[in-house]
Design a protein around this motif. Sequence first.
Motif, PDB file in Angstrom:
ATOM      1  N   GLN A 170      -3.100  11.929   0.657  1.00 21.03           N
ATOM      2  CA  GLN A 170      -2.669  11.747   2.043  1.00 21.03           C
ATOM      3  C   GLN A 170      -1.780  12.906   2.502  1.00 21.03           C
ATOM      4  OE1 GLN A 170      -3.929   9.099   3.937  1.00 21.03           O
ATOM      5  NE2 GLN A 170      -5.154   9.069   2.060  1.00 21.03           N
ATOM      6  N   THR A 171      -1.939  13.304   3.748  1.00 21.97           N
ATOM      7  CA  THR A 171      -1.172  14.411   4.318  1.00 21.97           C
ATOM      8  C   THR A 171      -0.116  13.893   5.281  1.00 21.97           C
ATOM      9  OG1 THR A 171      -2.671  14.653   6.208  1.00 21.97           O
ATOM     10  CG2 THR A 171      -3.228  15.873   4.187  1.00 21.97           C
ATOM     11  N   PRO A 188       0.872   1.612   9.691  1.00 23.27           N
ATOM     12  CA  PRO A 188       1.240   2.452   8.555  1.00 23.27           C
ATOM     13  C   PRO A 188       1.097   1.704   7.233  1.00 23.27           C
ATOM     14  CG  PRO A 188       3.200   1.481   9.469  1.00 23.27           C
ATOM     15  CD  PRO A 188       2.060   1.020  10.343  1.00 23.27           C
ATOM     16  N   PRO A 189       1.073   2.434   6.114  1.00 21.35           N
ATOM     17  CA  PRO A 189       1.163   1.778   4.816  1.00 21.35           C
ATOM     18  C   PRO A 189       2.597   1.285   4.610  1.00 21.35           C
ATOM     19  CG  PRO A 189       1.276   4.135   4.538  1.00 21.35           C
ATOM     20  CD  PRO A 189       1.009   3.889   6.003  1.00 21.35           C
ATOM     21  N   ASP A 190       2.891   0.761   3.454  1.00 22.60           N
ATOM     22  CA  ASP A 190       4.243   0.258   3.187  1.00 22.60           C
ATOM     23  C   ASP A 190       5.168   1.333   2.642  1.00 22.60           C
ATOM     24  OD1 ASP A 190       3.804  -2.655   3.764  1.00 22.60           O
ATOM     25  OD2 ASP A 190       2.286  -2.365   2.208  1.00 22.60           O
ATOM     26  N   VAL A 191       4.587   2.303   1.941  1.00 17.29           N
ATOM     27  CA  VAL A 191       5.361   3.400   1.360  1.00 17.29           C
ATOM     28  C   VAL A 191       4.617   4.703   1.622  1.00 17.29           C
ATOM     29  CG1 VAL A 191       6.301   4.404  -0.763  1.00 17.29           C
ATOM     30  CG2 VAL A 191       6.310   1.911  -0.460  1.00 17.29           C
ATOM     31  N   VAL A 192       5.360   5.748   1.965  1.00 14.15           N
ATOM     32  CA  VAL A 192       4.754   7.066   2.200  1.00 14.15           C
ATOM     33  C   VAL A 192       5.538   8.119   1.431  1.00 14.15           C
ATOM     34  CG1 VAL A 192       3.757   6.565   4.457  1.00 14.15           C
ATOM     35  CG2 VAL A 192       6.132   7.283   4.322  1.00 14.15           C
ATOM     36  N   SER A 193       4.842   9.172   1.022  1.00 11.16           N
ATOM     37  CA  SER A 193       5.529  10.284   0.361  1.00 11.16           C
ATOM     38  C   SER A 193       4.994  11.603   0.913  1.00 11.16           C
ATOM     39  CB  SER A 193       5.344  10.234  -1.159  1.00 11.16           C
ATOM     40  OG  SER A 193       4.014  10.524  -1.525  1.00 11.16           O
ATOM     41  N   SER A 194       5.804  12.649   0.771  1.00  6.43           N
ATOM     42  CA  SER A 194       5.448  13.960   1.293  1.00  6.43           C
ATOM     43  C   SER A 194       5.891  15.030   0.313  1.00  6.43           C
ATOM     44  CB  SER A 194       6.115  14.195   2.648  1.00  6.43           C
ATOM     45  OG  SER A 194       5.944  15.534   3.068  1.00  6.43           O
ATOM     46  N   GLU A 216       0.849  -1.182   0.000  1.00  7.83           N
ATOM     47  CA  GLU A 216       0.000   0.000   0.000  1.00  7.83           C
ATOM     48  C   GLU A 216       0.887   1.235   0.000  1.00  7.83           C
ATOM     49  OE1 GLU A 216      -3.272   1.838   3.044  1.00  7.83           O
ATOM     50  OE2 GLU A 216      -3.651  -0.194   2.263  1.00  7.83           O
ATOM     51  N   VAL A 217       0.618   2.141  -0.934  1.00  5.59           N
ATOM     52  CA  VAL A 217       1.431   3.340  -1.118  1.00  5.59           C
ATOM     53  C   VAL A 217       0.559   4.576  -0.922  1.00  5.59           C
ATOM     54  CG1 VAL A 217       2.847   4.652  -2.752  1.00  5.59           C
ATOM     55  CG2 VAL A 217       2.927   2.142  -2.765  1.00  5.59           C
ATOM     56  N   TRP A 218       0.947   5.424   0.024  1.00  4.70           N
ATOM     57  CA  TRP A 218       0.216   6.669   0.280  1.00  4.70           C
ATOM     58  C   TRP A 218       0.955   7.833  -0.367  1.00  4.70           C
ATOM     59  CZ3 TRP A 218      -1.740   7.054   6.051  1.00  4.70           C
ATOM     60  CH2 TRP A 218      -2.648   6.011   6.290  1.00  4.70           C
ATOM     61  N   HIS A 219       0.203   8.656  -1.110  1.00  6.52           N
ATOM     62  CA  HIS A 219       0.798   9.847  -1.712  1.00  6.52           C
ATOM     63  C   HIS A 219      -0.178  11.012  -1.590  1.00  6.52           C
ATOM     64  CE1 HIS A 219      -1.679   9.824  -5.421  1.00  6.52           C
ATOM     65  NE2 HIS A 219      -1.608   8.501  -5.337  1.00  6.52           N
ATOM     66  N   GLY A 220       0.325  12.226  -1.813  1.00  6.16           N
ATOM     67  CA  GLY A 220      -0.485  13.410  -1.580  1.00  6.16           C
ATOM     68  C   GLY A 220      -1.234  13.943  -2.779  1.00  6.16           C
ATOM     69  N   TRP A 221      -0.913  13.484  -3.980  1.00 11.73           N
ATOM     70  CA  TRP A 221      -1.583  14.021  -5.162  1.00 11.73           C
ATOM     71  C   TRP A 221      -3.054  13.629  -5.154  1.00 11.73           C
ATOM     72  CZ3 TRP A 221       3.487  12.073  -5.697  1.00 11.73           C
ATOM     73  CH2 TRP A 221       4.436  13.047  -6.049  1.00 11.73           C
ATOM     74  N   SER A 222      -3.915  14.554  -5.619  1.00 17.64           N
ATOM     75  CA  SER A 222      -5.349  14.282  -5.559  1.00 17.64           C
ATOM     76  C   SER A 222      -6.118  14.693  -6.809  1.00 17.64           C
ATOM     77  CB  SER A 222      -5.975  14.985  -4.342  1.00 17.64           C
ATOM     78  OG  SER A 222      -5.738  16.381  -4.396  1.00 17.64           O
ATOM     79  N   ALA A 223      -5.620  15.687  -7.540  1.00 15.47           N
ATOM     80  CA  ALA A 223      -6.304  16.106  -8.764  1.00 15.47           C
ATOM     81  C   ALA A 223      -6.257  14.952  -9.777  1.00 15.47           C
ATOM     82  CB  ALA A 223      -5.649  17.348  -9.351  1.00 15.47           C
ATOM     83  N   PRO A 224      -7.289  14.797 -10.604  1.00 11.83           N
ATOM     84  CA  PRO A 224      -7.340  13.671 -11.546  1.00 11.83           C
ATOM     85  C   PRO A 224      -6.091  13.529 -12.415  1.00 11.83           C
ATOM     86  CG  PRO A 224      -9.469  14.752 -11.467  1.00 11.83           C
ATOM     87  CD  PRO A 224      -8.549  15.595 -10.649  1.00 11.83           C
ATOM     88  N   ARG A 239      -1.764  12.645   8.507  1.00 10.38           N
ATOM     89  CA  ARG A 239      -2.330  11.300   8.429  1.00 10.38           C
ATOM     90  C   ARG A 239      -1.237  10.244   8.458  1.00 10.38           C
ATOM     91  NH1 ARG A 239      -6.589  12.393   3.478  1.00 10.38           N
ATOM     92  NH2 ARG A 239      -8.044  13.733   4.613  1.00 10.38           N
ATOM     93  N   ILE A 240      -0.162  10.524   7.748  1.00 17.44           N
ATOM     94  CA  ILE A 240       0.964   9.583   7.736  1.00 17.44           C
ATOM     95  C   ILE A 240       1.513   9.411   9.154  1.00 17.44           C
ATOM     96  CG2 ILE A 240       3.363   9.311   6.998  1.00 17.44           C
ATOM     97  CD1 ILE A 240       2.509  10.664   4.335  1.00 17.44           C
ATOM     98  N   THR A 241       1.724  10.536   9.836  1.00 16.11           N
ATOM     99  CA  THR A 241       2.264  10.500  11.192  1.00 16.11           C
ATOM    100  C   THR A 241       1.353   9.717  12.140  1.00 16.11           C
ATOM    101  OG1 THR A 241       3.339  12.635  10.856  1.00 16.11           O
ATOM    102  CG2 THR A 241       3.031  11.922  13.123  1.00 16.11           C
ATOM    103  N   ASN A 242       0.051   9.982  12.044  1.00 15.95           N
ATOM    104  CA  ASN A 242      -0.893   9.288  12.919  1.00 15.95           C
ATOM    105  C   ASN A 242      -0.908   7.790  12.667  1.00 15.95           C
ATOM    106  OD1 ASN A 242      -1.672  11.648  14.211  1.00 15.95           O
ATOM    107  ND2 ASN A 242      -3.401  12.028  12.840  1.00 15.95           N
ATOM    108  N   ALA A 243      -0.782   7.395  11.395  1.00 17.50           N
ATOM    109  CA  ALA A 243      -0.766   5.969  11.064  1.00 17.50           C
ATOM    110  C   ALA A 243       0.480   5.294  11.624  1.00 17.50           C
ATOM    111  CB  ALA A 243      -0.837   5.783   9.553  1.00 17.50           C
ATOM    112  N   ILE A 244       1.613   5.988  11.553  1.00 21.53           N
ATOM    113  CA  ILE A 244       2.855   5.424  12.101  1.00 21.53           C
ATOM    114  C   ILE A 244       2.758   5.314  13.616  1.00 21.53           C
ATOM    115  CG2 ILE A 244       5.345   5.795  12.376  1.00 21.53           C
ATOM    116  CD1 ILE A 244       5.267   7.252   9.649  1.00 21.53           C
ATOM    117  N   ARG A 245       2.259   6.350  14.251  1.00 15.18           N
ATOM    118  CA  ARG A 245       2.089   6.328  15.711  1.00 15.18           C
ATOM    119  C   ARG A 245       1.139   5.221  16.143  1.00 15.18           C
ATOM    120  NH1 ARG A 245       1.166  12.813  16.599  1.00 15.18           N
ATOM    121  NH2 ARG A 245       3.335  13.407  16.919  1.00 15.18           N
ATOM    122  N   GLY A 246       0.086   4.998  15.333  1.00 12.31           N
ATOM    123  CA  GLY A 246      -0.905   3.995  15.678  1.00 12.31           C
ATOM    124  C   GLY A 246      -0.474   2.577  15.368  1.00 12.31           C
TER     125      GLY A 246
END
Length: 436
Positions: free
Chosen positions: A75-76, A89-95, A39-47, A79-86
């Motif tokens: 993803q912000t 987390p996903p497998d890959v994160v970007s900022s 699972e990969v989280w990224h911040g882009w959202s526009a189509p 959200r990434i920080t909260n997932a890691i703390r909890g």
Amino acid sequence: MRRLAAVMAAAGLGLTAACTAGGDQSGGGPAADEKQTIEVWHGWSAPHEVKAFQDAVAGFGKSHPNITVKLVKGQTDERITNAIRGGNPPDVVSSFTTDSVGQWCKSGAWQNLAPYIAKSKLDLDQFPPAVQQYTQYKGTRCAMPLLADAYGLYYNKGLMKGEEPPRTMGELTTLAKKLTRRDPDGTIKVAGFMPSVQYYEHQVQHLAPQFGAKWLTGDGRANFAGDPAFTAYLKWNRSLIDWYGYDNVKEFLRSMGQEFESSNPFEKGKVAMAIDGEWRTKFIQEEAPKLDYGTAPAPVSDDRASTYGGGFITGTVIGVPRGAKHAQAAWEFVHYLTTDTGALVTFANALGNVPSTIPALSSPKLTLPPQFRTFLDVFKNPNSSTTPPTPNGNDYIVRFEKFTQDEWEPGKVGDLGPALTKLDTEVDDALKLAGG
């Protein structure tokens, strides 16, 4: 494109207190050649952004058919920080911001990538020096670069009337005054150049380095009072604001359109010259296709004319969070996306960003407008710089920006020396609290 919102959020993440660094996690989870889904989280959202990411990732599926990639958009950092703390987390994160790299590396929230890099025999010299700097903190590299942003000068050729783009701040000031048009009451109709830090990308971190400013001392302390370049920048800023008149500047700022819409004053011909990122070429292409404009490196202070050609650079970062369930496969994905020339060029073409490896910079498959060449050159220039990472993110930038906006530009500060010394103390106290 999302840098502004990300930068202002970075200072408040508070990762250090909540996370502790872990050991070598590079062997965690299934082997990279086993069948699995990451699972990969990224911040882009526009189509068009989401499609660009999907297109860049497509090649990974062909080279790693056993790994299915689940992309999660929008993803912000929070959200990434909260997932890691909890612990989930996903497998890959970007900022979108590099400002949190110091926190992530120090705390272990993003894994140290050194063991992965060693196993893959990855050559870090394919990345420019400044890029290598903003993806690590004190020797711990917890992030990899994924596209980059470089800043330069945009100028309206019609308003310039044959004038060459300025190379020094002295030339910029003279030309800004010459190109400014006012109503009889002094109201600014067209700004030659708007020096205020409240003008979009004219933030302190994009302009102060052009005066040679070094944000931190060698031992990681604030350097505002000790480095005369900050004083030179502030005096230049204020001299041009005073020439316009602070009330006129405020009125102009209130009248501005949205930065990332066609109402942007540069795109509307209300600003002759502006510092902006490479992405503006893409916006102009789509929102103001008839605008006759050029680009050049940002001017430098007159005493640093030999360094002309460099500028501020930063970029999107990507990594493997602590607790990733498929760490080995996650690294294969990160490795591919940040070093494969085809993937980077596909992504850069779609988003109008700078590819973050030296081989990708020279790819003949880059299909960006001719004005984009400036930013490729700035990105490679040895005089380009970035902001150094710290344990509390961009707190020192935020404090200096706030001082400049709220106290310096309105003329509330008489003696600059004591004010900068006080600011140094505040920054250093905050760094101590963060463990810096």
